[in-house]
Design an enzyme around this catalytic site. Structure first.
Site, PDB file in Angstrom:
ATOM      1  N   SER A 149       0.814  -1.315   0.003  1.00 44.24           N
ATOM      2  CA  SER A 149       0.023   0.104   0.060  1.00 44.24           C
ATOM      3  C   SER A 149       0.997   1.182   0.019  1.00 44.24           C
ATOM      4  O   SER A 149       2.108   1.226   0.554  1.00 44.24           O
ATOM      5  CB  SER A 149      -1.053   0.118   1.272  1.00 44.24           C
ATOM      6  OG  SER A 149      -1.679   1.287   1.468  1.00 44.24           O
ATOM      7  N   TYR A 162      -1.300  -0.450  10.084  1.00 42.87           N
ATOM      8  CA  TYR A 162      -1.481  -0.825   8.647  1.00 42.87           C
ATOM      9  C   TYR A 162       0.057  -0.487   7.686  1.00 42.87           C
ATOM     10  O   TYR A 162       0.086  -1.272   7.002  1.00 42.87           O
ATOM     11  CB  TYR A 162      -2.629  -0.199   7.911  1.00 42.87           C
ATOM     12  CG  TYR A 162      -3.047  -0.620   6.540  1.00 42.87           C
ATOM     13  CD1 TYR A 162      -3.478  -1.791   6.210  1.00 42.87           C
ATOM     14  CD2 TYR A 162      -3.040   0.601   5.606  1.00 42.87           C
ATOM     15  CE1 TYR A 162      -3.761  -2.126   4.776  1.00 42.87           C
ATOM     16  CE2 TYR A 162      -3.123   0.414   4.269  1.00 42.87           C
ATOM     17  CZ  TYR A 162      -3.619  -0.835   3.967  1.00 42.87           C
ATOM     18  OH  TYR A 162      -4.110  -1.057   2.553  1.00 42.87           O
ATOM     19  N   LYS A 166       2.228  -3.080   5.908  1.00 43.63           N
ATOM     20  CA  LYS A 166       2.375  -3.246   4.486  1.00 43.63           C
ATOM     21  C   LYS A 166       3.968  -2.750   3.996  1.00 43.63           C
ATOM     22  O   LYS A 166       4.182  -3.210   2.961  1.00 43.63           O
ATOM     23  CB  LYS A 166       1.561  -1.964   3.638  1.00 43.63           C
ATOM     24  CG  LYS A 166       0.005  -2.655   3.771  1.00 43.63           C
ATOM     25  CD  LYS A 166      -0.148  -3.841   3.114  1.00 43.63           C
ATOM     26  CE  LYS A 166      -1.497  -4.075   2.991  1.00 43.63           C
ATOM     27  NZ  LYS A 166      -1.675  -5.572   2.272  1.00 43.63           N
TER      28      LYS A 166
END
Length: 301
Positions: A149, A162, A166
């Site tokens: 991401s 997150y 990632k």
């Protein structure tokens, strides 16, 4: 492009994973559709989403089976790979797409929110990849495609868990690419720009925010699938250890960390010399971490 190949797609019950699974099947792959059917936050279990995608594939003349095992634990991840072997006799490609969100500003983030996201994204990618590795080594072929991401590559507000996961997936992919190259195994990452339930909570309180969301909505999950299919095929054999991004009808190759500028002082450095010479010399190469600068010229997703 994928005739005879067997592909596992995690998080394939909806969104990007669903479209990748459907596209893989259209190109001849036999697909293990893995999804536990949880909410975006990772809560609950529902076999329906995975089975619905399997039904779509079969209705179109393809072959697929459903898996509702979790990627976050080693044993259940092993069951995902076993499902491919038991159903189709081999495994050729793993697409690590499963993910959840527990967004929170860093100074408010709890250990449970950190752990849950790391477990699914980073541990999940590791567990499923590790389970497939002995089979790839034995057959001297295999392919990993990991979803990263721009939240990890660039950064984003309220997503320390997150983003860390990632960016960790990128390092994992690079290490797999190096370690397993001699066995003809490839590993690459895709950073997708696509509207899905994972980003459905973006605020739309102002006209500017609404316009931003409307732009993102044009970037459908199906736009990601062609690159994934190509990387899974023999046509993608020259790509290894790379990071790609897809934004609507654009495909990007993302740069990887490399030195961009250096300074040298023959007598060595003191803290004062760093302050007076090194930082001023390097400052011209700093990225401005604000929304108007190049670093945030892409909406992180």
């Amino acid at each position: 492009m994928l005739a005879g190949k067997v592909v596992v797609v995690t998080g394939a019950g909806g969104g990007i994973g669903r479209d990748i699974a459907l596209a893989m099947a259209r190109e001849g792959a036999r697909v293990v559709v893995n999804d536990i059917g949880a909410s975006v936050a990772g809560e609950g279990v529902d076999a329906g989403p995975a089975q619905a995608v399997v039904n779509e594939i079969r209705a179109a003349g393809g072959e697929a089976v459903a898996s509702t095992d979790s990627v976050s634990q080693a044993l259940s991840a092993q069951h995902i790979i076993t499902a491919a072997l038991d159903s189709f006799g081999r495994i050729d490609c793993v697409v690590n797409n499963a993910g959840i969100l527990r967004d929170r500003f860093f100074h408010k983030m709890g250990d449970d929110e950190w752990d849950a996201v790391i477990k699914v994204h980073l541990y999940g990618a590791y567990h499923v990849s590790r389970a497939a590795a002995p089979h790839f080594k034995a057959q001297e072929s295999g392919n990993y495609i990991h979803m990263t991401s721009t939240s990890g590559l660039i950064g984003n507000f309220g997503q320390a868990n997150y983003s860390a996961a990632k960016l960790g997936v990128v390092a994992l992919s690079k290490s797999i690419a190096l370690d397993m190259l001699k066995f003809n195994v490839r590993s690459n990452c895709i950073a997708p720009f696509a509207w899905s339930r994972m980003i459905g909570a973006i605020p739309t309180d102002t006209p500017e925010e609404q316009a931003r969301v409307n732009r993102i909505k044009q970037m459908t999950p199906a736009k990601i699938a062609p690159l994934a299919v190509c990387l899974a095929s023999e046509a993608g054999r020259d790509a290894n250890g790379q990071i790609f991004a897809v934004r609507n009808n654009e495909i990007f190759l993302i740069s990887q960390p490399r030195p961009i500028r250096s300074v040298h002082r023959s007598e060595g450095w003191t803290p004062q010399a760093v302050a007076s010479h090194a930082l001023p010399a390097l400052k011209a190469s700093f990225f401005a971490l604000d929304r108007s600068g190049d670093v945030f010229s892409w909406d992180p997703i």
